[in-house]
Design a protein around this motif. Sequence first.
Motif, PDB file in Angstrom:
ATOM      1  N   SER A 176     -20.732  25.152  -9.654  1.00 27.95           N
ATOM      2  CA  SER A 176     -19.969  26.055  -8.790  1.00 27.95           C
ATOM      3  C   SER A 176     -18.708  26.518  -9.516  1.00 27.95           C
ATOM      4  CB  SER A 176     -19.589  25.357  -7.481  1.00 27.95           C
ATOM      5  OG  SER A 176     -20.734  25.076  -6.719  1.00 27.95           O
TER       6      SER A 176
ATOM      7  N   GLU B 236     -15.300  28.955  -9.533  1.00 30.93           N
ATOM      8  CA  GLU B 236     -14.334  29.666  -8.695  1.00 30.93           C
ATOM      9  C   GLU B 236     -13.548  30.643  -9.549  1.00 30.93           C
ATOM     10  OE1 GLU B 236     -11.989  26.686  -6.824  1.00 30.93           O
ATOM     11  OE2 GLU B 236     -13.652  25.921  -5.609  1.00 30.93           O
TER      12      GLU B 236
ATOM     13  N   ALA C 197     -11.296  37.137  -5.183  1.00 29.51           N
ATOM     14  CA  ALA C 197     -11.636  35.715  -5.328  1.00 29.51           C
ATOM     15  C   ALA C 197     -13.136  35.586  -5.131  1.00 29.51           C
ATOM     16  CB  ALA C 197     -10.883  34.868  -4.307  1.00 29.51           C
TER      17      ALA C 197
ATOM     18  N   VAL D 102     -16.688  32.679  -5.353  1.00 32.29           N
ATOM     19  CA  VAL D 102     -17.350  31.404  -5.627  1.00 32.29           C
ATOM     20  C   VAL D 102     -18.762  31.757  -6.073  1.00 32.29           C
ATOM     21  CG1 VAL D 102     -18.176  29.214  -4.706  1.00 32.29           C
ATOM     22  CG2 VAL D 102     -15.979  30.136  -3.938  1.00 32.29           C
TER      23      VAL D 102
ATOM     24  N   ASN E 291     -22.319  30.295  -7.873  1.00 35.74           N
ATOM     25  CA  ASN E 291     -23.106  29.118  -8.234  1.00 35.74           C
ATOM     26  C   ASN E 291     -24.128  29.507  -9.288  1.00 35.74           C
ATOM     27  OD1 ASN E 291     -21.775  27.506  -6.324  1.00 35.74           O
ATOM     28  ND2 ASN E 291     -23.111  28.248  -4.707  1.00 35.74           N
TER      29      ASN E 291
ATOM     30  N   SER F 105     -12.228  28.196 -12.523  1.00 39.41           N
ATOM     31  CA  SER F 105     -12.269  26.740 -12.457  1.00 39.41           C
ATOM     32  C   SER F 105     -13.573  26.319 -11.805  1.00 39.41           C
ATOM     33  CB  SER F 105     -11.070  26.199 -11.661  1.00 39.41           C
ATOM     34  OG  SER F 105     -11.081  26.714 -10.342  1.00 39.41           O
TER      35      SER F 105
ATOM     36  N   SER G 168     -15.540  24.094  -8.905  1.00 44.74           N
ATOM     37  CA  SER G 168     -15.214  23.634  -7.555  1.00 44.74           C
ATOM     38  C   SER G 168     -14.850  22.163  -7.575  1.00 44.74           C
ATOM     39  CB  SER G 168     -16.403  23.856  -6.623  1.00 44.74           C
ATOM     40  OG  SER G 168     -16.614  25.223  -6.389  1.00 44.74           O
TER      41      SER G 168
ATOM     42  N   THR H 271     -17.258  21.249   0.366  1.00 45.83           N
ATOM     43  CA  THR H 271     -16.279  22.308   0.605  1.00 45.83           C
ATOM     44  C   THR H 271     -16.978  23.513   1.212  1.00 45.83           C
ATOM     45  OG1 THR H 271     -15.008  21.582  -1.311  1.00 45.83           O
ATOM     46  CG2 THR H 271     -14.499  23.753  -0.429  1.00 45.83           C
TER      47      THR H 271
ATOM     48  N   ARG I 233     -17.644  27.168   1.884  1.00 47.68           N
ATOM     49  CA  ARG I 233     -17.371  28.249   0.942  1.00 47.68           C
ATOM     50  C   ARG I 233     -16.301  29.213   1.451  1.00 47.68           C
ATOM     51  NH1 ARG I 233     -22.373  30.858  -1.730  1.00 47.68           N
ATOM     52  NH2 ARG I 233     -22.945  31.353   0.406  1.00 47.68           N
TER      53      ARG I 233
ATOM     54  N   ARG J 239     -12.995  27.642   1.260  1.00 47.17           N
ATOM     55  CA  ARG J 239     -12.511  27.590  -0.116  1.00 47.17           C
ATOM     56  C   ARG J 239     -11.984  28.945  -0.560  1.00 47.17           C
ATOM     57  NH1 ARG J 239      -9.507  25.136  -3.000  1.00 47.17           N
ATOM     58  NH2 ARG J 239      -9.826  25.263  -5.243  1.00 47.17           N
ATOM     59  N   LEU J 240     -12.651  30.023  -0.168  1.00 48.27           N
ATOM     60  CA  LEU J 240     -12.184  31.360  -0.538  1.00 48.27           C
ATOM     61  C   LEU J 240     -10.830  31.662   0.090  1.00 48.27           C
ATOM     62  CD1 LEU J 240     -15.565  33.273  -0.345  1.00 48.27           C
ATOM     63  CD2 LEU J 240     -14.112  33.094  -2.368  1.00 48.27           C
TER      64      LEU J 240
ATOM     65  N   ILE K  44      -8.347  29.882  -2.147  1.00 49.95           N
ATOM     66  CA  ILE K  44      -8.161  30.551  -3.440  1.00 49.95           C
ATOM     67  C   ILE K  44      -7.282  31.792  -3.266  1.00 49.95           C
ATOM     68  CG2 ILE K  44      -9.325  31.772  -5.315  1.00 49.95           C
ATOM     69  CD1 ILE K  44     -11.780  29.992  -4.769  1.00 49.95           C
TER      70      ILE K  44
END
Length: 290
Positions: free
Chosen positions: A118, A120, A157, A159, A161, A200, A202, A207, A209, A212-213, A216
């Motif tokens: 994952s 970021e 931003a 994420v 995978n 970076s 994850s 987490t 998604r 997390r966004l 970020i």
Amino acid sequence: MDDEFAKLIRRINPPRVVIDNDSCEDATVIQVDRINKHGILLEVVQVLTDLNLVIRKAYISSDGGWFMDVFNVVDCEGKKITDGELISYIQKKLESDDGFVPSLKGMVGLVPSEEHTSIELAGTDRPGLLSEVCAVLANLDCNVVNAEIWTHNARAAAVVNVTDNTTGCAIKDPKRLALIKELLCNVLKGNNDLKTAKMSLSPPGVTHRERRLHQIMFDDRDYEKIEKSEGGRVQNKSCKPHVIVSDCTEKHYTVITMRSKDRPKLLFDIVCTLTDMQYVIFHGRDDFQL
């Protein structure tokens, strides 16, 4: 000792969820009563949002160490929730005393695992950015399993995978990851950009998604206004939400009044933003209309 006392209190006062289809004519009413803890409102709203439920109204109260919320919800077609299995799932999920683990639907591509890596990203937004990111990864023999990208105020931003295109497994080679970081940061770096592009992996653990966004974007300070674009045109001229911040000194609260056009996941985004800013929502009333 404090932990044992907290466990005793939870055993004496277990979480209680009531799902009612009779008291409201056009919505299912979900009432959640449980011991209060930091972030509990976000967790509840996240569960409802992950199930694609629309929150029409919400009544929020968390004074005195106790959390009590009432949500009027409908499905994506604007109808009450009548599926017995879904009602049972919601009740079980919200009454869980082990913390809320995102549903399988919400967890797809969110958890660092042996199956994928994952990544970021944060950087300058521009047309075709996602296409360029995917092209770089393809040239590095990476397969994009899934990705989500957000943009706001000329910032982006994401994420993403990925797996190794040959083995189908997660990418763990430090040298290869360093090369991916270098090339992606070059793509994300805009002209005359004062902010540093970031890539970076994850962090470990489960987490969500979209959660997390939010984090970020907040860390990237996307809320700071960009007055002019590279072409010199003034941005952010569109109609903005109306927000009033005032103090309620006698109760030691800050009162935030918001009015904006409704959209999917609005309450989730509001609660995420306030939580990221280290604020605790004690009371609230939300009315959402199309």
